[in-house]
Write a protein that holds these residues in place. Structure first.
Motif, mmCIF file in Angstrom:
data_model
loop_
_atom_site.group_PDB
_atom_site.id
_atom_site.type_symbol
_atom_site.label_atom_id
_atom_site.label_comp_id
_atom_site.label_asym_id
_atom_site.label_seq_id
_atom_site.Cartn_x
_atom_site.Cartn_y
_atom_site.Cartn_z
ATOM 1 N N ALA A 90 3.104 4.104 -10.836
ATOM 2 C CA ALA A 90 4.323 3.800 -10.083
ATOM 3 C C ALA A 90 3.994 3.049 -8.792
ATOM 4 O O ALA A 90 4.712 2.125 -8.385
ATOM 5 N N GLU A 91 2.877 3.408 -8.163
ATOM 6 C CA GLU A 91 2.475 2.713 -6.939
ATOM 7 C C GLU A 91 2.104 1.258 -7.226
ATOM 8 O O GLU A 91 2.460 0.351 -6.461
ATOM 9 N N VAL A 92 1.402 1.020 -8.341
ATOM 10 C CA VAL A 92 1.042 -0.356 -8.719
ATOM 11 C C VAL A 92 2.298 -1.181 -8.940
ATOM 12 O O VAL A 92 2.404 -2.344 -8.484
ATOM 13 N N GLU A 93 3.286 -0.594 -9.649
ATOM 14 C CA GLU A 93 4.508 -1.351 -9.958
ATOM 15 C C GLU A 93 5.338 -1.606 -8.700
ATOM 16 O O GLU A 93 6.007 -2.643 -8.598
ATOM 17 N N GLU A 94 5.279 -0.722 -7.716
ATOM 18 C CA GLU A 94 5.988 -0.968 -6.464
ATOM 19 C C GLU A 94 5.391 -2.167 -5.731
ATOM 20 O O GLU A 94 6.115 -3.014 -5.183
ATOM 21 N N VAL B 132 6.375 -5.329 -7.498
ATOM 22 C CA VAL B 132 7.752 -5.757 -7.221
ATOM 23 C C VAL B 132 7.842 -6.473 -5.871
ATOM 24 O O VAL B 132 8.650 -7.385 -5.674
ATOM 25 N N ALA B 133 6.946 -6.102 -4.965
ATOM 26 C CA ALA B 133 6.965 -6.731 -3.635
ATOM 27 C C ALA B 133 6.481 -8.177 -3.664
ATOM 28 O O ALA B 133 6.539 -8.874 -2.647
ATOM 29 N N GLY B 134 5.953 -8.665 -4.806
ATOM 30 C CA GLY B 134 5.545 -10.050 -4.935
ATOM 31 C C GLY B 134 4.093 -10.254 -5.243
ATOM 32 O O GLY B 134 3.631 -11.380 -5.430
ATOM 33 N N MET B 135 3.301 -9.180 -5.337
ATOM 34 C CA MET B 135 1.882 -9.284 -5.642
ATOM 35 C C MET B 135 1.700 -9.266 -7.150
ATOM 36 O O MET B 135 2.464 -8.635 -7.874
ATOM 37 N N SER C 279 -2.685 -7.840 -11.322
ATOM 38 C CA SER C 279 -4.136 -7.721 -11.205
ATOM 39 C C SER C 279 -4.530 -7.357 -9.784
ATOM 40 O O SER C 279 -5.352 -6.463 -9.555
ATOM 41 N N LEU C 280 -3.911 -8.069 -8.794
ATOM 42 C CA LEU C 280 -4.216 -7.763 -7.407
ATOM 43 C C LEU C 280 -3.691 -6.391 -7.016
ATOM 44 O O LEU C 280 -4.326 -5.660 -6.244
ATOM 45 N N ALA C 281 -2.552 -6.020 -7.560
ATOM 46 C CA ALA C 281 -1.979 -4.704 -7.257
ATOM 47 C C ALA C 281 -2.877 -3.591 -7.783
ATOM 48 O O ALA C 281 -3.093 -2.568 -7.114
ATOM 49 N N VAL C 282 -3.431 -3.760 -8.986
ATOM 50 C CA VAL C 282 -4.328 -2.749 -9.558
ATOM 51 C C VAL C 282 -5.571 -2.622 -8.696
ATOM 52 O O VAL C 282 -6.053 -1.518 -8.411
ATOM 53 N N THR C 283 -6.121 -3.777 -8.280
ATOM 54 C CA THR C 283 -7.329 -3.742 -7.449
ATOM 55 C C THR C 283 -7.062 -3.047 -6.129
ATOM 56 O O THR C 283 -7.887 -2.258 -5.637
ATOM 57 N N THR C 284 -5.897 -3.328 -5.552
ATOM 58 C CA THR C 284 -5.551 -2.721 -4.265
ATOM 59 C C THR C 284 -5.433 -1.204 -4.376
ATOM 60 O O THR C 284 -5.966 -0.447 -3.560
ATOM 61 N N ILE D 76 -7.142 2.379 -14.513
ATOM 62 C CA ILE D 76 -5.717 2.088 -14.303
ATOM 63 C C ILE D 76 -5.197 1.164 -15.398
ATOM 64 O O ILE D 76 -4.092 1.335 -15.927
ATOM 65 N N TRP D 77 -6.024 0.161 -15.761
ATOM 66 C CA TRP D 77 -5.612 -0.732 -16.853
ATOM 67 C C TRP D 77 -5.471 0.050 -18.170
ATOM 68 O O TRP D 77 -4.551 -0.230 -18.965
#
Length: 701
Positions: A111-115, A118-121, A124-129, A141-142
């Motif tokens: 849910a955090e990755v998808e948030e 949605v913010a524009g990232m 792939s970058l969201a998963v890394t973050t 996570i993948w």
């Protein structure tokens, strides 16, 4: 291999169960390997396990090369998503609490990755973050996103649970399964042999047949892992033990009312009692009926044996005092299943059920019969009361020396030294039952510390009670058929007692049936004809002491009352006396002779040839007629000359009766002829007419 496997940290138990190459197959040996290679001394390669139970986890890079390659291959193999929605949620329910918690954490990471996405990232970058922030490998996570691909948002949690937590534990491995089967087959017997003896016998067989013999601790662990507890109980203890193993049913009584259901059962006391008519001391039996709602004992009776007659009388006591119950929970014994009690009930476990059965006492009163499960004390709450009575009655200080013990192996040292008289035993039982009902501090779901009496009385005041009619009260008395009334007055005899009532002249010499209370024979008999119609009640004629003057006077008084009542009834039955009937016959004249019609055909009877011929002359016929006329005239003169006597004078007869009545009232003796004449004349219409005139107009001067 750079990305590594899906799981990076492994405990010793997980590594043993993973089946990796070059790795031991037991937790102990994995720990030995970790100690030899100093895994805990490698910086960043070991950590404290966070799950329940603690322990140490090791990074996957510490494993031998072939083990690491196997883990990497497993991670690169695509996971097939063939589990359906219902199956996924069923697996989630079977998972451990730790696995369910871990699935929730994974769902929060996604849910955090998808948030962030949605913010524009980009994803792939969201998963890394998120991986950098949470310390979770991006590869993991993948993998989690791969598991929930195409799955509804509401069902993601079920698919994220670790499926390895669902894997059942495999049975411990043994060297020879055939040997263990021999031990198991010998162990699973009702005689309950010990595992050690079974193992020793299997060793002798294995030595003969050349089988490998594993150590006994492995066999014990294998049996414990492969045989469930219910199966073990069934084979070694039987079906009844398996039935007791199943959790008992909790039945709620709070919604009931008194007499909604009563329960009945027999109990044999462990006390020697002297029973009248029995040569040796006996252990008496008591039939008890109690209220299921309150637990109060409502009725009880004693007898030598368990029989339907005593059950019938105890039910009568209950209904007579408290009313007709709605339901009756009965034991399956023959005394309760008898046709006199439950005949017509379609669910009896005993006796042949016939559509033509005469309804028993309970069906006739509209009571629904509920049969308790055979050999199941849990289905009969009254068993708890019996345990109480065993302690407070059988071991009562008044019965010391008469207590028999509850088994042949539990006889007291003073066994058989006393036998209690029946009346003394009955008095103690009555006293203890009253104390049982009145004892406070009961802990049932309706008592709340009160006594059985308090609970029953409170509910009885608001319950709808059905009372038995007078006809229904006679149904629970014992029935005996074939009694024959005395040929003179209809008197009946039963068990040495005599029974008679004024109406019983109607059954003189006839066979009848009767109902009675065997514990109260002096209460009399209710008499029926053989077709079942009620005739009446016959009181008991108690024997009096030989020299008792009072008893003789009482008997004479009852006899005189009977005679006077019969006289009055006899007077009312005779409308006309004998003199009046005779007078009316004289007034009616000679009987009219039947006039025969004149015969149209006359047959002449010829005289026999040898018959004597009549020789009578005309002179003889004339003399006979004259003699008859002279006799008739003489009788007429005598009758006209004789004066009428007092018996022919109605007023004279009444005056004579008045004089005799005065003599009788003053106590003067009369002859038997005078007494009979007076008793006969007092029943005549002539006497009643003169008596009415005298009462109306007084004595003539």
């Amino acid at each position: 291999m750079a990305d590594g496997p899906r799981q990076e940290w492994w405990s010793a138990a997980e590594l043993a169960d993973a089946g990796l190459p070059d790795m031991p197959g037991s937790k102990r040996k994995v720990n030995d390997m970790a100690a030899r290679q100093n895994w805990r001394g490698r910086p960043g390669k070991s950590r404290r396990r966070k799950a329940v139970g603690g322990g140490t986890e090791y990074h996957w890079t510490l494993l031998p090369m072939r083990a690491r390659l196997a883990l990497t291959a497993r991670a690169e193999a695509p996971e097939e998503q063939t589990v359906g929605r219902d199956e996924a949620w069923a697996d989630y329910e079977r998972a451990t609490a730790a696995a369910q918690k871990k699935a929730g954490e994974r769902l929060a990471v996604l849910a955090e990755v998808e948030e962030i996405e949605v913010a524009g990232m980009t994803r792939s970058l969201a998963v890394t973050t998120v991986a950098t922030r949470s310390g979770i490998a991006a590869k993991s996570i993948w993998n989690w996103f791969g598991r929930v691909e195409g799955v509804a948002q509401a069902d993601r949690l079920a698919y994220l649970v670790d499926r390895r937590s669902l894997r059942p534990k495999s049975a411990p491995k043994v060297a020879n399964a055939a040997f263990c089967d021999i031990v198991k087959s010998d162990f699973l017997r009702l005689s309950g042999p010990s595992l050690t003896s079974c193992y020793d016998r299997a060793v002798r067989i294995a030595e003969k047949e050349g089988l490998a013999v594993p150590p006994i601790h492995q066999v014990r662990a294998w049996i414990k892992a492969t045989i469930s507890e219910p199966v073990l109980i069934y084979h070694r203890k039987g079906v009844e033990a398996l039935r007791r193993y199943y959790p008992h049913q909790t039945r709620d009584k709070s919604a009931m009312v008194p007499l909604e259901c009563v329960q009945g059962d027999y109990h044999r006391f462990d006390v020697f009692v002297r029973w009248p008519g029995e040569k040796d001391p006996v252990r008496v039996q008591m039939v008890v009926f109690s209220d299921v709602y309150s637990g109060k004992i409502l009725a009880w009776r004693l007898d030598v044996t368990a029989n339907s007659h005593t059950v019938q009388l105890a039910l009568g006591d209950l209904i007579e005092r408290y009313g007709v119950p709605w339901n009756a929970l009965l034991d399956n014994g023959r005394e309760f299943a008898a046709k006199a009690i439950t005949g017509g009930t379609p669910t009896r476990f005993r006796f042949k059920i016939d559509d033509e059965d005469i309804p028993g006492l309970l069906p006739l009163l509209g009571v629904k019969v509920i049969w308790a499960t055979p050999y199941s004390g849990q289905s009969k709450p009254i068993e708890r009361a019996f345990r109480d009575l065993c302690d407070r009655v059988a071991k009562h200080p008044a019965f010391e020396g008469a207590y028999t013990g509850n088994s042949p192996l539990a006889k007291p040292e003073n066994y058989g030294t006393r036998a209690i008289p029946l009346e003394e035993f009955r008095a103690v039982v009555a006293e203890e039952i009253e104390a049982h009902n009145a004892r406070p501090g009961r802990r049932s779901e309706v008592a709340f510390g009160r006594s059985f009496n308090d609970v029953f009385n409170e509910g009885y005041a608001r319950a709808a009670i059905s009372r038995a009619t007078e006809e229904q009260r006679r149904l629970w008395l014992l029935r005996v058929e074939g009694l024959r009334g005395d040929s003179k007055n209809g008197e009946l005899k039963l068990h040495g007692s005599r029974y008679w009532a004024e109406w019983m002249y109607r059954i003189a010499g006839q066979k009848v049936a009767a109902r009675f209370d065997q514990d109260d024979l002096h209460a009399g008999l209710h008499v029926y004809d053989l077709a079942g119609s009620y005739l009446g009640h016959a009181p008991c004629m108690e024997a009096a002491p030989f020299l008792s003057v009072e008893a003789a006077r009482t008997h004479a008084r009852k006899r005189n009352q009977f005679i006077r009542a019969t006289k009055e009834l006899a007077k009312a039955e005779r409308e006309f006396d004998h003199a009046e009937i005779a007078a009316r016959l004289r007034a009616a004249g000679k009987p009219v002779e039947d006039e025969l019609p004149e015969a149209e055909v006359v047959r002449l009877v010829p005289a026999h040839p040898k018959a004597p011929k009549p020789q009578q002359s005309r002179r003889q016929t004339t003399d006979q007629l004259e003699s008859a006329e002279r006799l008739d005239a003489q009788i007429t003169r005598i009758s006209e000359r004789r004066a009428p006597g007092p018996d022919d004078d109605p007023r004279g007869r009444f005056e004579r009766a008045t004089q005799l009545e005065a003599m009788q009232a003053e106590g003067h003796p009369m002859t038997a002829e005078q007494s009979l004449w007076l008793a006969d004349y007092q029943q005549s219409a002539e006497y009643r007419g003169f008596a009415r005139m005298r009462r109306a107009f007084g004595q003539e001067e």
